[in-house]
Design a protein around this motif. Structure first.
Motif, PDB file in Angstrom:
ATOM      1  N   GLY A  91       2.047   1.790  -1.815  1.00 61.99           N
ATOM      2  CA  GLY A  91       1.533   1.531  -0.186  1.00 61.99           C
ATOM      3  C   GLY A  91       0.278   0.860  -0.436  1.00 61.99           C
ATOM      4  N   ILE A  92      -0.258   0.480   1.019  1.00 57.92           N
ATOM      5  CA  ILE A  92      -1.508   0.131   0.985  1.00 57.92           C
ATOM      6  C   ILE A  92      -2.393   1.200   0.906  1.00 57.92           C
ATOM      7  CG2 ILE A  92      -3.088  -0.526   2.809  1.00 57.92           C
ATOM      8  CD1 ILE A  92      -1.278  -2.429   4.122  1.00 57.92           C
ATOM      9  N   ASP A  93      -2.160   2.605   0.957  1.00 61.39           N
ATOM     10  CA  ASP A  93      -2.812   3.670   0.824  1.00 61.39           C
ATOM     11  C   ASP A  93      -3.224   3.525  -0.739  1.00 61.39           C
ATOM     12  OD1 ASP A  93      -2.180   4.137   3.366  1.00 61.39           O
ATOM     13  OD2 ASP A  93      -1.255   5.932   2.852  1.00 61.39           O
ATOM     14  N   TYR A 120      -9.462   4.892   5.761  1.00 55.53           N
ATOM     15  CA  TYR A 120     -10.578   4.045   5.222  1.00 55.53           C
ATOM     16  C   TYR A 120     -11.887   4.956   4.895  1.00 55.53           C
ATOM     17  CZ  TYR A 120      -7.930   0.184   7.248  1.00 55.53           C
ATOM     18  OH  TYR A 120      -7.032  -0.788   7.871  1.00 55.53           O
ATOM     19  N   SER A 163      -8.869  -3.786   9.836  1.00 61.00           N
ATOM     20  CA  SER A 163      -7.491  -3.795   9.908  1.00 61.00           C
ATOM     21  C   SER A 163      -7.130  -4.849  11.025  1.00 61.00           C
ATOM     22  CB  SER A 163      -7.110  -2.415  10.468  1.00 61.00           C
ATOM     23  OG  SER A 163      -5.825  -2.359  10.923  1.00 61.00           O
ATOM     24  N   ASN A 167      -4.819  -0.867  13.574  1.00 58.63           N
ATOM     25  CA  ASN A 167      -4.109   0.353  14.166  1.00 58.63           C
ATOM     26  C   ASN A 167      -5.328   1.355  14.544  1.00 58.63           C
ATOM     27  OD1 ASN A 167      -2.810   3.102  14.327  1.00 58.63           O
ATOM     28  ND2 ASN A 167      -2.510   3.117  12.137  1.00 58.63           N
ATOM     29  N   ASP A 193      -6.623  -5.472   6.270  1.00 55.90           N
ATOM     30  CA  ASP A 193      -5.552  -4.647   6.032  1.00 55.90           C
ATOM     31  C   ASP A 193      -4.491  -5.371   7.109  1.00 55.90           C
ATOM     32  OD1 ASP A 193      -3.520  -2.965   6.360  1.00 55.90           O
ATOM     33  OD2 ASP A 193      -4.878  -1.065   6.428  1.00 55.90           O
ATOM     34  N   TYR A 196       0.774  -5.072   9.491  1.00 53.60           N
ATOM     35  CA  TYR A 196       1.348  -5.090  10.550  1.00 53.60           C
ATOM     36  C   TYR A 196       1.632  -6.894  10.912  1.00 53.60           C
ATOM     37  CZ  TYR A 196       0.561  -0.293  11.593  1.00 53.60           C
ATOM     38  OH  TYR A 196       0.518   1.091  11.221  1.00 53.60           O
ATOM     39  N   THR A 219       2.139  -4.303   3.057  1.00 53.19           N
ATOM     40  CA  THR A 219       2.776  -3.464   2.780  1.00 53.19           C
ATOM     41  C   THR A 219       4.390  -3.507   3.230  1.00 53.19           C
ATOM     42  OG1 THR A 219       3.369  -1.084   3.311  1.00 53.19           O
ATOM     43  CG2 THR A 219       2.727  -2.345   5.004  1.00 53.19           C
ATOM     44  N   SER A 221       5.993  -0.896   3.929  1.00 52.33           N
ATOM     45  CA  SER A 221       6.451  -0.001   4.858  1.00 52.33           C
ATOM     46  C   SER A 221       6.914  -0.244   6.342  1.00 52.33           C
ATOM     47  CB  SER A 221       5.245   1.078   5.041  1.00 52.33           C
ATOM     48  OG  SER A 221       4.852   1.643   4.008  1.00 52.33           O
ATOM     49  N   VAL A 231       5.554   1.271  -1.282  1.00 53.77           N
ATOM     50  CA  VAL A 231       5.226  -0.084  -2.073  1.00 53.77           C
ATOM     51  C   VAL A 231       4.358  -0.971  -1.001  1.00 53.77           C
ATOM     52  CG1 VAL A 231       5.897  -1.722  -3.618  1.00 53.77           C
ATOM     53  CG2 VAL A 231       7.443  -0.211  -2.559  1.00 53.77           C
TER      54      VAL A 231
HETATM   55  C1  LIG Z   1      -3.483  -0.142   9.125  1.00 49.41           C
HETATM   56  C2  LIG Z   1      -2.649   0.490   8.426  1.00 49.41           C
HETATM   57  N1  LIG Z   1      -2.819   0.328   6.948  1.00 49.41           N
HETATM   58  C3  LIG Z   1      -2.114   0.810   6.224  1.00 49.41           C
HETATM   59  C4  LIG Z   1      -1.145   1.938   6.524  1.00 49.41           C
HETATM   60  C5  LIG Z   1      -0.551   2.600   5.289  1.00 49.41           C
HETATM   61  O1  LIG Z   1       0.435   1.826   4.775  1.00 49.41           O
HETATM   62  P1  LIG Z   1       1.413   1.918   3.347  1.00 49.41           P
HETATM   63  O2  LIG Z   1       2.539   2.849   3.990  1.00 49.41           O
HETATM   64  O3  LIG Z   1       1.802   0.810   2.964  1.00 49.41           O
HETATM   65  O4  LIG Z   1       0.534   2.865   2.695  1.00 49.41           O
HETATM   66  C6  LIG Z   1      -0.971   2.295   7.785  1.00 49.41           C
HETATM   67  C7  LIG Z   1       0.065   3.120   8.035  1.00 49.41           C
HETATM   68  O5  LIG Z   1       0.269   3.583   9.229  1.00 49.41           O
HETATM   69  C8  LIG Z   1      -1.675   1.476   8.697  1.00 49.41           C
HETATM   70  O6  LIG Z   1      -1.584   1.774  10.099  1.00 49.41           O
END
Ligand SMILES: Cc1ncc(COP(=O)(O)O)c(C=O)c1O
Length: 366
Positions: A91-93, A120, A163, A167, A193, A196, A219, A221, A231
């Protein structure tokens, strides 16, 4: 038994807030985590099932580098970059975790315009860095003041988190402003980031070609509907790729997720269908919500609503009783206690949300 090993009381980790995911209540309509209302492509499900059945995909074997390279090549084609500039993570995480480990350590600082995605700040603190928070402009559309952001930078600033779409506010940052930041702070990595981006009007990804200090994170996701598989990827300048590989946890993207992401990238029809559904649902929500509360224009798969003078927690509880979960934004640093974030669902879910919210807001006790 007495526990003698404890985390150092002075450690900044003591101050961490636990990550609060969107609420999941069995049987309720879940509009709290910005997931894909259509789910993944049926081709993804088929590809995984077939590969498991004919043993192309062996769960007993560590993920194969060749499959990882195939995914990176597919992503490279999708974003129009060379494969050497693509890295992947859980994931981005997971990608963020690796980048923060590279750039932040004791004494270094990161700029975080708030409200924004809370991971973050957690990652910065865990790495031993110091987050510097910049308030987004509340009276307008939560834009960032570049002058304020740059004024908060110093010679210890190593990362700047942007971002876009953000978000939970749903707005993007202008390319001109990112250029200004990247040029003013060549010693800091600007992490954009774009979780979306598929729902937005434009991307900032081309800046990675021009600036050695810009990375863009994406992402599977959201628009691809694979949140459960974890992923994500980043488009990074080539000089950073070797370092990323050294620092990233080996095999952090599992074999099933790799296979799924490759299949998802091949089903462009499903991607287009998902984006279309979100965009029309978003317009529906924006147009109708503005009749009952303040709603912010969004380029993501969610909308932000301000319910003041009501408290977001009270409204979320009332919606939950009606079988709908949305995100209470009170847990976002700098958001205050009157905002909720509503993920765009199917048309039926959006209509149910609207009816429920109308009912809740018209109740006398508010
Ligand atoms: C701005 C932002 N970045 C990253 C993520 C997490 O993404 P991932 O599921 O790829 O880890 C989210 C999840 O809601 C998000 O809002």
């Amino acid at each position: 038994m007495t526990i003698t090993m404890r985390c150092d009381k002075r450690s900044p980790i003591q101050e961490l807030e636990e990550y609060k995911p969107g609420k999941l209540i069995k049987g309720a309509i879940k509009l709290s985590s910005n997931e894909n209302p259509l789910g993944p492509s049926p081709e993804v499900v088929k590809a995984i099932a077939n590969s498991l059945e004919n043993e192309d995909l062996k769960l007993s074997v560590y993920p194969w580098e060749g499959n990882e390279d195939e995914l990176r090549a597919e992503i490279a084609r999708y974003v129009g970059f060379g494969v050497k500039t693509i890295v992947i993570g859980a994931g981005i995480d997971g990608v963020l975790d690796t980048l923060v480990k590279i750039f932040l350590g004791n004494g270094n600082e990161a700029i975080i315009p708030v409200p924004t995605f809370s991971l973050y700040e957690s990652l910065v603190i865990i790495a031993g860095g110091t987050p510097r928070y910049i308030p987004r402009r509340r009276n307008e559309h939560f834009e960032i003041s570049v002058a304020e952001l740059l004024a908060a930078c110093n010679d210890r600033t190593r990362m700047i988190f942007l971002s876009s779409p953000n978000n939970p506010t749903g707005n993007c940052i202008a390319e001109k402003e990112v250029r200004e930041i990247a040029e003013a702070m060549p010693e800091a990595m600007v992490a954009i980031d774009e979780a979306y981006v598929e729902f937005a009007d434009s991307s900032l990804v081309n800046l990675v070609r021009e600036y050695e200090n810009v990375v863009v994170l994406r992402t599977f996701s959201k628009a691809f509907g694979l949140a459960g598989l974890r992923v994500g990827y980043a488009i990074i300048p080539e000089w950073l790729a070797g370092m990323y590989k050294k620092v990233a946890i080996p095999f952090s993207v599992n074999s099933v997720a790799i296979q799924a992401a490759i299949a998802a990238l091949k089903d462009k029809k499903h991607l287009r269908r998902s984006i279309k559904l979100v965009k029309s649902g978003r317009t529906f929500l924006e147009e109708n919500l503005q009749k009952i509360c303040k709603v912010y224009p969004s380029e993501a798969n969610f909308v932000l609503a301000d319910l003041s003078p009501r408290k977001s927690s009270t409204v979320c509880d009332a919606l939950e009783k009606k079988g709908i979960t949305v995100r209470d934004c009170a847990s976002f640093r700098g958001a205050g206690d009157s905002f909720i974030r509503i993920s765009v669902g199917t048309q039926e879910e959006n209509e149910k949300l609207l009816e429920a919210l109308k009912h809740v807001l018209s109740a006398k006790r508010f």
